[in-house]
Design a protein around this motif. Structure first.
Motif, PDB file in Angstrom:
ATOM      1  N   ASP A   1       0.804  -1.230   0.000  1.00  0.00           N
ATOM      2  CA  ASP A   1       0.000   0.000   0.000  1.00  0.00           C
ATOM      3  C   ASP A   1       0.835   1.278   0.000  1.00  0.00           C
ATOM      4  N   SER A   2       2.152   1.138   0.143  1.00  0.00           N
ATOM      5  CA  SER A   2       2.983   2.347   0.119  1.00  0.00           C
ATOM      6  C   SER A   2       3.127   2.878  -1.314  1.00  0.00           C
ATOM      7  N   TYR A   3       2.794   2.045  -2.285  1.00  0.00           N
ATOM      8  CA  TYR A   3       3.013   2.417  -3.697  1.00  0.00           C
ATOM      9  C   TYR A   3       2.377   3.766  -4.086  1.00  0.00           C
ATOM     10  N   PRO A   4       1.067   3.959  -3.810  1.00  0.00           N
ATOM     11  CA  PRO A   4       0.486   5.250  -4.233  1.00  0.00           C
ATOM     12  C   PRO A   4       1.184   6.446  -3.598  1.00  0.00           C
ATOM     13  N   ALA A   5       1.590   6.315  -2.353  1.00  0.00           N
ATOM     14  CA  ALA A   5       2.266   7.432  -1.685  1.00  0.00           C
ATOM     15  C   ALA A   5       3.623   7.694  -2.339  1.00  0.00           C
ATOM     16  N   ILE A   6       4.311   6.623  -2.706  1.00  0.00           N
ATOM     17  CA  ILE A   6       5.628   6.776  -3.349  1.00  0.00           C
ATOM     18  C   ILE A   6       5.489   7.562  -4.650  1.00  0.00           C
TER      19      ILE A   6
ATOM     20  N   ARG B   1      11.318  -2.059  -4.194  1.00  0.00           N
ATOM     21  CA  ARG B   1      10.307  -2.563  -3.272  1.00  0.00           C
ATOM     22  C   ARG B   1       9.438  -1.411  -2.816  1.00  0.00           C
ATOM     23  N   PRO B   2       8.131  -1.505  -2.865  1.00  0.00           N
ATOM     24  CA  PRO B   2       7.373  -2.605  -3.444  1.00  0.00           C
ATOM     25  C   PRO B   2       7.584  -2.642  -4.956  1.00  0.00           C
ATOM     26  N   PHE B   3       7.664  -3.827  -5.525  1.00  0.00           N
ATOM     27  CA  PHE B   3       7.958  -3.900  -6.955  1.00  0.00           C
ATOM     28  C   PHE B   3       6.765  -3.400  -7.768  1.00  0.00           C
ATOM     29  N   PRO B   4       7.028  -2.443  -8.672  1.00  0.00           N
ATOM     30  CA  PRO B   4       5.918  -1.839  -9.438  1.00  0.00           C
ATOM     31  C   PRO B   4       5.514  -2.726 -10.616  1.00  0.00           C
TER      32      PRO B   4
END
Lengths: 321, 109, 391
Positions: free
Chosen positions: C230-235, C298-301
């Motif tokens: 779930d960190s992906y959108p913030a990244i 990480r997290p792998f896109p």
């Protein structure tokens, strides 16, 4: 930084009449019946009070106090791993120092106290401890010494006394049990020239609490080494924990002393010691020992005591006159 | 229920932290006792408080109803017998205890 | 909008930590990370950065002190390499599980034995599963920018995770590069002071690091797993915000001349720049080749990666570390598994290059393309093929 002696000039002693009522360490913990270590921990917590931030190494006191969702801690508490309680505590201290200086948190006078067993202190954690003591962080390190790896099932540590039976120092035709002399952790701590080092036993609870209170009062690092009876691992009845903690002092096996700014002070001068045999007899971990073993232990205990007295004399020139 | 006492993962606090201090107070360690409990003879008791200060399980607390005395709590007492061994006046002794009488006054509520 | 400077990349990394106003730095020296922490010690000593510099006695204690520091509410930084990262291994998992937004610069270096101070990715590839956000920089500007982004991402209340920024040892850390140094005000606007959602606060005690009894361990791990996903959108959002604030944009997967290319190189880290230059040359020579660079490891896109390689017939995956016993490098192992699961079936050639500081040149990339195209035509496998190994 002011000296420990200066910081303790107006020290308000704990006496039987003003024992703190607070219990920062709560009931409902899962220590064994008669656990002397959890008693020592409880007494430390009472002496420090509710403004403690506690750091625990992995070990008995960590698991019995924190099986999710039941925590016995009434104060902020963190456990990270086995060997790093001192390093974690140094991080907590540094963090608070920075945040207070930068005005982000208020200086609430909280005391950072790290707890570890003898394995977490004298074996796997000695490097992190040495580093944290040397760097001068303002924290107190409490070693709750039950003289073996009890949490994993009574394996020997470098703090296990000579002759003791453990699961990895079993006596047999080719072994007397633990074949090495107990590592002298308080002296190793004192060699770091920190402001305050003390040894304590839960059989002298007022003395123990005062030493802890002094440890958190002095600026800089302090080290308190507490003899912590383990009926489960020592093969004795749960009711004799305190008796054991008394006899270990009365036999001079575990002397009670402080090292304040490098000055050695005997807390109890044991003028008429009981024979070490009387202490060893309280626990079945020593029952395989013969007369020769006991004579050897007696001799080394006598030598260690004499050396401690000479340190007291050497560091108290006035008293020596 | 098989999942009794379990927490859904979404309900765990950040980092699996516990935000209720001293939540162990609800945990009953009194049922570790086996067949006997310590009982204080208040005739002999000198109110020294040693039983309170040396109990590893904090089973004794100052008695609000009797100044100077300490009351025992069967919800926490594991029955180690340190209080009996150490009482300077031998005022505490074992008393046989039936399983159904074991828990004493409930605490932590 | 910042000023142009020429600066050693390690110093730029330290300057980024200063711009981010870190509260605590706990670190232990190891080549080639040393210039980063030396410069931070200097910044603290000179009064340019108001922080506690804790010169710990090992990397294990460095990460442990960082855990204590972050748990007590401070913005916390450390940096290490190689054996130092390996020594931290145990604590790295705990850091992410306790959800502490520590930022670490990893000056990537090979692992012993034989001991080598030079660059490859064997240190970080051994730490793939630590639960941290992990990014890779290709040049000095990226190091500077990704460091600032790392604090922003880690401390986002939706994330609360540690972030590792990877930069190739020596190849990046010890070279002087031109870059734009942001102004303090710009960074302050982008990165407000850290407000932890929970900390070791005597006024509101928490217990952190409790025993994970079987009734909770699985749930705790599930929560960690989802947190990293779930960190992906913030990244991505904070890279977009970064582009608005500083004018430089970043994506999880970055493409270079992929349009219509039959074969794509897949690279990470500084090798990407050599590869880009080789691709440009090969394109001029009429070769159908392009490149995708993995910036977010990480997290792998997953979706970004699949979109980037869409239509490619062949992939050439470069690894700078080994997975002994499985005959593919770590990146290739993961990408093959991912492609298989997604039903995408390009030909995947896997080369291992640049171990322990061995140079990888433009000529090497041309040779890799030749071999890969030939193998694809012949239906031969290329996996874990070591570039330039002396037989």
């Amino acid at each position: 930084m002011i000296s420990a002696a200066e910081a303790l000039k107006d020290f308000q002693k704990i006496t039987p009449k003003n024992i703190p009522l607070v219990e920062p360490f709560s009931k409902g913990h899962r220590a064994c019946q008669g656990c002397g270590e959890v008693l020592a921990l409880r007494l430390v917590a009472k002496a420090v009070g509710m403004d403690m931030i506690a750091v625990s190494a992995t070990g008995c006191m960590e698991i019995i106090s924190s099986p999710y969702p039941q925590t016995a801690w009434e104060v902020p508490w963190i456990h990270v791993a086995f060997e790093n309680a001192a390093a974690v505590a140094s991080g907590v201290e540094a963090s608070r120092k920075a945040l207070i200086r930068k005005g982000r948190i208020k200086d609430d006078g909280a005391k950072v106290v790290a707890f570890a067993g003898d394995g977490g202190t004298a074996d796997i954690g000695i490097q992190a401890l040495s580093g944290a003591l040397e760097r001068g962080h303002d924290f107190t390190y409490v070693c709750l010494d039950n003289e073996a790896y009890m949490n994993t099932g009574i394996q020997r540590s470098s703090s296990t006394p000579y002759g003791a039976m453990t699961t990895t120092s079993p006596p047999g035709p080719k072994s007397r049990g633990q074949m090495t002399w107990k590592k002298n952790m308080p002296m190793i701590a004192a060699a770091h020239n920190i402001p305050y080092v003390a040894t304590a036993s839960p059989a002298w609870h007022i003395d123990l609490m005062n030493k802890v209170k002094k440890a958190v009062t002095v600026p800089g690092p302090a080290y308190v080494h507490i003899y912590s009876p383990c009926p489960t691992g020592w093969r004795c009845g749960p009711e004799v924990s305190i008796e054991t903690a008394r006899k270990v002092v009365q036999s001079r096996v575990f002397p009670l002393y402080e090292v304040i700014d490098g000055r050695f002070v005997l807390s109890r001068d044991i003028k008429k010691p009981i024979p070490v045999k009387e202490y060893l007899d309280t626990q079945r971990r020593f029952r395989h020992l013969g007369e020769k073993d006991i004579a050897y232990i007696q001799k080394r205990v006598d030598d260690d005591w004499a050396r401690l007295l000479s340190l007291v004399q050497a560091t108290n020139p006035v008293a020596a006159e | 229920m098989a999942d009794e006492g379990m927490t859904p993962w979404k309900d765990l606090a950040l980092g699996c932290a516990m935000s209720e201090p001293g939540s162990s107070r609800r945990f009953n360690t009194g049922d570790w006792r086996s067949r006997r409990r310590p009982i204080t003879d208040r005739e002999k008791c000198i109110k020294c408080g040693l039983c309170w200060i040396i109990c590893p399980d904090m089973a004794y607390t100052p008695d609000p109803e009797a100044e100077g005395y300490y009351k025992w709590d069967g919800y926490y007492c594991k029955g180690c017998g340190i209080c009996i061994e150490e009482c300077p006046k031998d005022a505490i002794s074992w008393q046989e205890e039936k399983e159904e009488d074991k828990y004493g006054p409930a605490c932590g509520s | 909008m910042g000023r142009r400077v020429g600066l050693e990349v390690s110093l730029a990394c330290a300057e980024a930590v200063k711009l981010c106003n870190a509260d605590v730095i706990a670190a232990y020296p190891i080549t080639p990370q040393t210039h980063i922490v030396e410069h931070l010690a200097e910044l603290v000593a000179e009064g340019h950065l108001d922080a506690e510099f804790v010169p710990v006695e090992s990397e294990h204690s460095a990460m442990s002190a960082c855990v204590g520091s972050a748990a007590a509410g401070a913005r916390t930084f450390t940096s290490t390499s190689s054996q130092g990262l390996a020594l931290m291994h145990e604590i790295l998992f705990i850091t992410s599980s306790l959800r502490l937004p520590i930022v670490m610069a990893v000056a990537n270096r090979s692992l012993s034995a034989p001991i080598s101070i030079w660059n490859d990715h064997s240190d970080i590839m051994a730490e793939r599963d630590i639960g941290w956000v992990q990014t890779f920089a290709e040049n000095g500007q990226e190091v500077l920018d990704l460091m600032i982004h790392a604090f922003k991402v880690g401390e986002d209340p939706r994330v609360n995770l540690p972030v590792a920024v990877n930069m190739d040892g020596f190849i990046l850390t010890h070279v002087i590069e031109p870059m734009v140094m942001p102004d303090q005000a710009e960074v302050d606007a982008y990165l407000p002071p850290y407000k932890p959602s929970q900390w070791l606060n005597p006024a509101q005690p928490i217990s952190l690091g409790m025993v994970g009894v079987p009734e909770v361990y699985t749930e705790a791990k599930k929560a960690n797993l989802v947190a990293l996903e779930d960190s992906y959108p913030a990244i991505v959002e904070h890279w977009e915000g970064f582009a608005k604030a500083f004018g430089r944009s970043y994506q999880p997967i970055e493409s270079h001349r992929t349009d219509g290319a039959d074969t794509l190189f897949v690279t990470m880290g500084s090798l990407g720049e050599t590869c880009m230059s080789a691709v440009d040359q090969m394109r001029e020579d009429g070769r159908s080749v392009g490149q995708v660079r993995i910036r977010l490891w990480r997290p792998f896109p997953v979706d970004d990666f699949l979109a980037a390689i869409k239509g490619a017939k062949n992939l050439i995956v470069l690894d700078r570390a080994l997975c002994p016993g499985i005959l593919a490098g770590p990146v290739a192992t993961e990408l093959r598994a991912l492609l298989y699961a997604k039903g995408v079936r390009p030909f995947v050639a896997n080369f291992v290059a640049g171990l322990g500081g061995r140079d990888v040149t433009r000529t090497d990339f041309v040779a890799m393309l030749d071999k890969a195209e030939q193998a694809a035509a012949d239906g031969q496998e290329i996996t874990c093929q070591m570039v330039g190994v002396k037989e």
